[in-house]
Enzyme design. Structure first.
Site, PDB file in Angstrom:
ATOM      1  N   SER A  31       0.871  -1.187   0.000  1.00  0.00           N
ATOM      2  CA  SER A  31       0.000   0.000   0.000  1.00  0.00           C
ATOM      3  C   SER A  31       0.902   1.230   0.000  1.00  0.00           C
ATOM      4  O   SER A  31       2.043   1.152   0.481  1.00  0.00           O
ATOM      5  CB  SER A  31      -0.853   0.009   1.275  1.00  0.00           C
ATOM      6  OG  SER A  31      -1.443   1.273   1.466  1.00  0.00           O
ATOM      7  N   TYR A  56      -1.054  -1.248  10.374  1.00  0.00           N
ATOM      8  CA  TYR A  56      -1.273  -1.383   8.919  1.00  0.00           C
ATOM      9  C   TYR A  56      -0.046  -0.872   8.160  1.00  0.00           C
ATOM     10  O   TYR A  56       0.499  -1.560   7.283  1.00  0.00           O
ATOM     11  CB  TYR A  56      -2.534  -0.610   8.525  1.00  0.00           C
ATOM     12  CG  TYR A  56      -2.939  -0.812   7.083  1.00  0.00           C
ATOM     13  CD1 TYR A  56      -3.632  -1.958   6.683  1.00  0.00           C
ATOM     14  CD2 TYR A  56      -2.637   0.139   6.108  1.00  0.00           C
ATOM     15  CE1 TYR A  56      -4.004  -2.149   5.351  1.00  0.00           C
ATOM     16  CE2 TYR A  56      -3.008  -0.039   4.782  1.00  0.00           C
ATOM     17  CZ  TYR A  56      -3.695  -1.188   4.409  1.00  0.00           C
ATOM     18  OH  TYR A  56      -4.064  -1.366   3.094  1.00  0.00           O
TER      19      TYR A  56
HETATM   20  P1  NAD Z   1     -11.567  -6.033   1.305  1.00  0.00           P
HETATM   21  O1  NAD Z   1     -11.834  -5.828   2.742  1.00  0.00           O
HETATM   22  O2  NAD Z   1     -12.602  -5.686   0.283  1.00  0.00           O
HETATM   23  O3  NAD Z   1     -11.141  -7.545   1.045  1.00  0.00           O
HETATM   24  C1  NAD Z   1     -10.236  -8.233   1.863  1.00  0.00           C
HETATM   25  C2  NAD Z   1     -10.536  -9.715   1.724  1.00  0.00           C
HETATM   26  O4  NAD Z   1      -9.568 -10.410   2.518  1.00  0.00           O
HETATM   27  C3  NAD Z   1     -11.919 -10.089   2.253  1.00  0.00           C
HETATM   28  O5  NAD Z   1     -12.581 -10.968   1.347  1.00  0.00           O
HETATM   29  C4  NAD Z   1     -11.621 -10.784   3.573  1.00  0.00           C
HETATM   30  O6  NAD Z   1     -12.566 -11.796   3.918  1.00  0.00           O
HETATM   31  C5  NAD Z   1     -10.260 -11.389   3.284  1.00  0.00           C
HETATM   32  N1  NAD Z   1      -9.518 -11.638   4.520  1.00  0.00           N
HETATM   33  C6  NAD Z   1      -9.449 -10.849   5.625  1.00  0.00           C
HETATM   34  N2  NAD Z   1      -8.717 -11.448   6.561  1.00  0.00           N
HETATM   35  C7  NAD Z   1      -8.300 -12.629   6.044  1.00  0.00           C
HETATM   36  C8  NAD Z   1      -7.534 -13.706   6.547  1.00  0.00           C
HETATM   37  N3  NAD Z   1      -7.041 -13.685   7.791  1.00  0.00           N
HETATM   38  N4  NAD Z   1      -7.314 -14.771   5.740  1.00  0.00           N
HETATM   39  C9  NAD Z   1      -7.827 -14.829   4.489  1.00  0.00           C
HETATM   40  N5  NAD Z   1      -8.581 -13.840   3.960  1.00  0.00           N
HETATM   41  C10 NAD Z   1      -8.814 -12.760   4.732  1.00  0.00           C
HETATM   42  O7  NAD Z   1     -10.208  -5.246   1.037  1.00  0.00           O
HETATM   43  P2  NAD Z   1      -9.580  -4.726  -0.321  1.00  0.00           P
HETATM   44  O8  NAD Z   1      -9.772  -3.256  -0.348  1.00  0.00           O
HETATM   45  O9  NAD Z   1     -10.005  -5.565  -1.451  1.00  0.00           O
HETATM   46  O10 NAD Z   1      -8.033  -4.960   0.010  1.00  0.00           O
HETATM   47  C11 NAD Z   1      -7.280  -6.016  -0.550  1.00  0.00           C
HETATM   48  C12 NAD Z   1      -5.815  -5.752  -0.263  1.00  0.00           C
HETATM   49  O11 NAD Z   1      -5.430  -4.493  -0.832  1.00  0.00           O
HETATM   50  C13 NAD Z   1      -5.470  -5.652   1.221  1.00  0.00           C
HETATM   51  O12 NAD Z   1      -4.211  -6.245   1.469  1.00  0.00           O
HETATM   52  C14 NAD Z   1      -5.390  -4.167   1.455  1.00  0.00           C
HETATM   53  O13 NAD Z   1      -4.569  -3.833   2.551  1.00  0.00           O
HETATM   54  C15 NAD Z   1      -4.795  -3.694   0.149  1.00  0.00           C
HETATM   55  N6  NAD Z   1      -5.039  -2.287  -0.130  1.00  0.00           N
HETATM   56  C16 NAD Z   1      -6.294  -1.810  -0.240  1.00  0.00           C
HETATM   57  C17 NAD Z   1      -6.472  -0.450  -0.490  1.00  0.00           C
HETATM   58  C18 NAD Z   1      -7.847   0.150  -0.637  1.00  0.00           C
HETATM   59  O14 NAD Z   1      -7.937   1.388  -0.702  1.00  0.00           O
HETATM   60  N7  NAD Z   1      -8.909  -0.632  -0.718  1.00  0.00           N
HETATM   61  C19 NAD Z   1      -5.368   0.383  -0.606  1.00  0.00           C
HETATM   62  C20 NAD Z   1      -4.096  -0.137  -0.486  1.00  0.00           C
HETATM   63  C21 NAD Z   1      -3.932  -1.492  -0.240  1.00  0.00           C
END
Ligand code: NAD
Length: 256
Positions: A149, A163
């Site tokens: 991120s 985070y």
């Molecule tokens: P989201 O919350 O929509 O999806 C996350 C998924 O991970 C969910 O389906 C959840 O059930 C699953 N999950 C959570 N804990 C888990 C575990 N212990 N084991 C297996 N699965 C697990 O989030 P997102 O926005 O799709 O984020 C996906 C990735 O992208 C993450 O690593 C997040 O940190 C990163 N990210 C997101 C953003 C953003 O703005 N959305 C920005 C930078 C990085």
């Protein structure tokens, strides 16, 4: 460029049922890969697997908490059993706990919450790499993408320290793995998304998202499909000389 860049590949996506993970799974299926969907949320994972299979995709779902090595071991074996040896890992699962929409400062953070975020966001990626890299080394080919991120590269007051620390840790892990695995024909890169419109940010106060949009040259949030596109590029054959890199998908926000 062929649209079937990943024909014959077996891709394992963790956090596959989430906003970014499901877009990544769809992108790989559209490019001819088989996709192992791994997620903590069994109901959402099964629903996604059914929808993708109904659309003709070769998919398998395995429920796992990526923070648990035993769960990851079971999930990796189950995906390989259903689809064949995994040659592409997208370690995407991550969590960002907030309290009433706000990140907790370190001096008030619950130590159990700190450990949980480290377990999921950082140890989860180690677990999957530890389990899948040996097969890639044996076959002398592999592609790994870790979901970092921009919060791992710059101080942002809208996320908490656990985070940021785990996302920074993933950058170190990515570079180290790239050095170790490069001689075996395996590339390892990280993506650093900015603010992407998914359930993870939907819970944030509107003002927090608006402030990011204001500070983003492209003046909008990103879409999960834009992250998925970058991910598929990094694991494509044509990107075979790119390793150890962290690619921002952030609309110019921070330009870290
Ligand atoms: P989201 O919350 O929509 O999806 C996350 C998924 O991970 C969910 O389906 C959840 O059930 C699953 N999950 C959570 N804990 C888990 C575990 N212990 N084991 C297996 N699965 C697990 O989030 P997102 O926005 O799709 O984020 C996906 C990735 O992208 C993450 O690593 C997040 O940190 C990163 N990210 C997101 C953003 C953003 O703005 N959305 C920005 C930078 C990085």
């Amino acid at each position: 460029m062929s649209t079937l860049q990943h024909a014959g590949r077996v891709v394992l996506v963790s956090g596959a049922a989430g906003g970014i993970g499901s877009a990544i799974a769809e992108a790989y299926l559209a490019q001819g890969a088989a996709v192992g969907l791994v997620d903590f949320d069994a109901a959402a994972g099964e629903r996604l697997a059914q929808r993708l299979a109904d659309a003709g995709g070769r998919v398998a779902f395995a429920q796992a908490d990526v923070g648990s090595y035993a769960d990851c071991e079971r999930a990796c074996a189950s995906v390989a059993g259903a689809l064949g040896p995994v040659d592409t890992l997208v370690a995407n699962a991550g969590i960002s706990p907030k309290h009433a929409g706000k990140p907790a400062p370190v001096w008030r953070m619950d130590p159990a919450e700190w450990r949980r975020v480290v377990d999921v966001n950082l140890n989860g990626v180690f677990n999957l790499c530890r389990l899948l890299a040996p097969g890639m080394v044996e076959r002398r080919f592999g592609r790994i993408v870790a979901m970092s991120s921009v919060a791992g590269k710059a101080y942002l007051d809208i996320v908490a320290a656990h985070y940021a620390a785990t996302k920074a840790g993933l950058i170190g892990l990515t570079r180290h793995l790239a050095g170790e695995l490069g001689p075996h024909g395996i590339t390892v890169n990280a993506l650093a998304p900015g603010r992407i419109d998914t359930p993870m940010v939907a819970g944030a106060p509107a003002a927090a998202n608006a402030a990011v949009v204001d500070a983003t040259p492209l003046r909008r949030l990103g879409t999960p499909h834009e992250v998925a596109h970058a991910c598929a590029f990094l694991t494509s054959t044509g990107a075979g000389f790119i390793t150890g890199q962290v690619i921002d998908v952030a609309g110019g926000w921070l330009m870290t």
